[in-house]
Design an enzyme around this catalytic site. Structure first.
Site, PDB file in Angstrom:
ATOM      1  N   ASN A   9      -4.823   2.156  -4.077  1.00  0.00           N
ATOM      2  CA  ASN A   9      -5.694   0.993  -4.258  1.00  0.00           C
ATOM      3  C   ASN A   9      -5.447   0.064  -3.081  1.00  0.00           C
ATOM      4  O   ASN A   9      -4.411  -0.577  -2.998  1.00  0.00           O
ATOM      5  CB  ASN A   9      -5.334   0.319  -5.594  1.00  0.00           C
ATOM      6  N   LYS A  11      -6.852  -2.658  -2.315  1.00  0.00           N
ATOM      7  CA  LYS A  11      -7.096  -4.078  -2.631  1.00  0.00           C
ATOM      8  C   LYS A  11      -7.914  -4.712  -1.492  1.00  0.00           C
ATOM      9  O   LYS A  11      -8.765  -4.041  -0.916  1.00  0.00           O
ATOM     10  CB  LYS A  11      -5.770  -4.780  -2.882  1.00  0.00           C
ATOM     11  N   HIS A  96      -8.456  -3.785 -13.504  1.00  0.00           N
ATOM     12  CA  HIS A  96      -7.191  -4.040 -12.801  1.00  0.00           C
ATOM     13  C   HIS A  96      -6.659  -5.420 -13.191  1.00  0.00           C
ATOM     14  O   HIS A  96      -7.438  -6.358 -13.387  1.00  0.00           O
ATOM     15  CB  HIS A  96      -7.401  -3.948 -11.285  1.00  0.00           C
ATOM     16  N   GLU A  98      -5.339  -7.715 -11.545  1.00  0.00           N
ATOM     17  CA  GLU A  98      -5.738  -8.834 -10.672  1.00  0.00           C
ATOM     18  C   GLU A  98      -7.131  -9.324 -11.036  1.00  0.00           C
ATOM     19  O   GLU A  98      -7.432 -10.517 -10.926  1.00  0.00           O
ATOM     20  CB  GLU A  98      -5.655  -8.391  -9.198  1.00  0.00           C
ATOM     21  N   GLU A 168      -0.191  -0.138 -15.827  1.00  0.00           N
ATOM     22  CA  GLU A 168       0.347  -0.989 -14.773  1.00  0.00           C
ATOM     23  C   GLU A 168       0.934  -2.260 -15.377  1.00  0.00           C
ATOM     24  O   GLU A 168       0.206  -3.232 -15.610  1.00  0.00           O
ATOM     25  CB  GLU A 168      -0.755  -1.375 -13.786  1.00  0.00           C
ATOM     26  N   GLY A 174       3.166  -5.303  -7.126  1.00  0.00           N
ATOM     27  CA  GLY A 174       3.379  -6.033  -5.875  1.00  0.00           C
ATOM     28  C   GLY A 174       4.661  -6.853  -5.847  1.00  0.00           C
ATOM     29  O   GLY A 174       4.843  -7.711  -4.980  1.00  0.00           O
ATOM     30  N   SER A 214       4.532  -1.081  -7.901  1.00  0.00           N
ATOM     31  CA  SER A 214       5.604  -0.878  -6.921  1.00  0.00           C
ATOM     32  C   SER A 214       6.088   0.568  -6.810  1.00  0.00           C
ATOM     33  O   SER A 214       7.277   0.811  -6.626  1.00  0.00           O
ATOM     34  CB  SER A 214       6.774  -1.830  -7.203  1.00  0.00           C
TER      35      SER A 214
HETATM   36  P1  PGA Z   1       1.615  -2.160  -5.985  1.00  0.00           P
HETATM   37  O1  PGA Z   1       0.159  -2.271  -6.661  1.00  0.00           O
HETATM   38  O2  PGA Z   1       1.889  -0.683  -5.783  1.00  0.00           O
HETATM   39  O3  PGA Z   1       1.503  -2.914  -4.698  1.00  0.00           O
HETATM   40  O4  PGA Z   1       2.596  -2.766  -6.926  1.00  0.00           O
HETATM   41  C1  PGA Z   1      -0.243  -1.389  -7.664  1.00  0.00           C
HETATM   42  C2  PGA Z   1      -1.626  -1.763  -8.152  1.00  0.00           C
HETATM   43  O5  PGA Z   1      -1.907  -2.956  -8.313  1.00  0.00           O
HETATM   44  O6  PGA Z   1      -2.465  -0.888  -8.394  1.00  0.00           O
END
Ligand code: PGA
Length: 252
Positions: A9, A11, A96, A98, A168, A174, A214
């Site tokens: 992803n 982003k 997601h 976010e 997630e 992140g 992560s």
């Molecule tokens: P990350 O993001 O691997 O940077 O933690 C995962 C995601 O939001 O899909």
């Protein structure tokens, strides 16, 4: 047998030119390394056409990170599934965290998009997961249940083959903090059991459940070794060949 499904992803990263360059390098490196997982990348909307072109014939899926809950109309600034499909995009990430937290997407809204994506013949990677506060408050199962039943409302059993779930935990995205393989596996087992209850044990058995939060070169093997972890949705570590290649070749 569930085939490992690893997704990147991107982003809000990668301009069209950078994204195309990176996608070509990634495809070349993946081929040379003999990667044989199901692979997907999800660039920002405007970067999608260049990446589709760069990945033509490679078998790597190009997905969108979101879409609108309408096919067309007066929705300024939005992108519809019909537009994505016209480009050749057949997979979309929905729900997601976010989008849930920054843009206040509700389960009801996400459900409308899931249903529309299916109606349009698209595959969906549906993200679910709890915040730290919810986990510490003992609400993990309640939150996952609300999200799964809400987001998948009216999705027919025969359409569940179009659904991948990404677990997630919000506190792991992140942040560099990963759920332990045991904690992740137990959340995945809960999701699988819930889907068995909502649909059937057959559908649950075939459901691909990715872990996200992560994921990196050093934790991917232990996560993927768990019975209920069938793949990964990777953010930060999907943005360079150096970091993503060891993830897509975790089994080599
Ligand atoms: P990350 O993001 O691997 O940077 O933690 C995962 C995601 O939001 O899909």
């Amino acid at each position: 047998m569930r085939k490992a499904y690893i997704a990147g992803n991107w982003k809000m990263n990668m301009t069209p030119s950078k994204g195309a360059r990176f996608a070509s390098e990634l495809a070349k490196a993946a081929k040379e390394a003999g990667a044989d997982v199901k692979m997907m990348v999800a660039p920002p909307f405007v970067t999608i056409p260049a990446v589709l072109e760069a990945l033509k014939g490679t078998g790597i899926i190009v997905a969108a990170q979101n879409m609108n809950d309408h096919v067309s109309g007066a929705y300024t600034g939005e992108v519809s599934p019909e537009m994505l499909k016209d480009l050749g995009v057949e997979t979309v990430i929905l729900g997601h965290s976010e989008r849930r937290s920054y843009y206040k997407e509700s389960d009801e809204f996400i459900n409308r998009k899931v249903l529309l994506a299916i109606e349009q013949g698209m595959d969906v990677v549906l993200c679910v997961g709890e915040t730290l506060e919810e986990r510490e408050g003992g609400k993990l199962e309640e939150v996952l249940t609300t999200q799964l039943t809400g987001d998948l409302k009216d999705v027919k059993p025969e359409d569940m083959k179009h659904i991948t779930i990404a677990y997630e935990p919000v506190w792991a995205i992140g942040t560099g903090k990963t759920a332990t393989p045991e904690d992740a596996d137990s959340a995945h087992a809960f999701i699988r059991a819930k889907v068995a209850e909502m649909y059937s044990s057959d559908i649950a058995e075939n459901l691909i459940i990715q872990y996200g939060g992560s994921v990196n070169a050093s934790n991917v093997k232990a996560l993927m070794a768990k019975e209920n972890i069938d793949g990964a949705l990777v953010g930060g570590a999907s943005l360079s060949v150096e970091k993503f290649l060891p993830i897509i070749t975790y089994d080599k």
